[in-house]
Design an enzyme around this catalytic site. Sequence first.
Site, mmCIF file in Angstrom:
data_model
loop_
_atom_site.group_PDB
_atom_site.id
_atom_site.type_symbol
_atom_site.label_atom_id
_atom_site.label_comp_id
_atom_site.label_asym_id
_atom_site.label_seq_id
_atom_site.Cartn_x
_atom_site.Cartn_y
_atom_site.Cartn_z
ATOM 1 N N SER A 150 16.024 15.980 22.387
ATOM 2 C CA SER A 150 16.080 15.301 21.103
ATOM 3 C C SER A 150 14.948 14.289 21.019
ATOM 4 C CB SER A 150 17.424 14.582 20.956
ATOM 5 O OG SER A 150 17.413 13.688 19.857
ATOM 6 N N TYR A 163 22.872 7.980 25.062
ATOM 7 C CA TYR A 163 22.441 9.299 24.615
ATOM 8 C C TYR A 163 20.925 9.417 24.704
ATOM 9 C CZ TYR A 163 21.355 13.177 21.479
ATOM 10 O OH TYR A 163 20.848 14.332 20.941
#
Length: 277
Positions: A150, A163
């Site tokens: 990501s 994250y």
Amino acid sequence: MNWELPADFSDRYGPWALIAGGSEGTGEAFARRLAREGINSVLLARRQAPLDALAADIRAEHGVEVRTASVDLGHADAAAMAAELTEDLDVGLVIFNAGATIRFNYFPEWPEEDLLALVNMNCRTTTLFAHRFAPRLIQRGRGGLVLVGSVAGFAGSTHQSVYNASKAYDWVLAEGLWRELGIYGVDAIAMVIGATDTPSHRRMGADLSAHSPMEAADVADEALANLHNGPTYVVGEHNRAASEFILTPHNRGAIVSSMSESSAGIAGDEMLPMSSR
């Protein structure tokens, strides 16, 4: 843009692909695009019913084989289970697509179990999947190992700090594997995606409107067409433009602040100013 896959794609990455996190969103899109190339898939996710529905649809549309298995990818034995489920198959492509964030909140407000779940999924399980399947890909002398990352992994941020950190781990791990496995003709790559319209994001109520979200099918098409362009490939022209800014030696504080504003916006929260102390 219409992305065409290389002429030797099926020979290099077939006849079977393993997709961890394959029941919906980008995982579903990967399976459908691979089926168009005649590549069979093993789809893993926690919920069996969506897996079975997708498998039936793909079989009917493309006539390929699709196996499914309910596997909790955060479980300690997930990689071993995946290896056992595919031991009779010639797996040429492994896509670790699991590991989306599960909430947006300031770090002290995250439940400890959710923090550990993210670390287990994005670091521990990812590593073990790569470790289980790398020898098989090396033995066949061709294939691909894809760790779906990501743009969040390019810098720290509020609301999803763990994250972001776990996705940075995946990115660096894939780059090392790109160099190691490339010796044997295997393409390892960190496939970095940005905001994508997926069912999981919709269930979370994430507001992606300000981030030019991509369609999952477009992500899969572009990603699969660029498996050879490692060690890191950023999907989406607008995401590549953003990454060029992030990865240049600007002031990291400004970059983290910018990422934090974005995270707060997705969470529907107001970014609090830093103390002047």
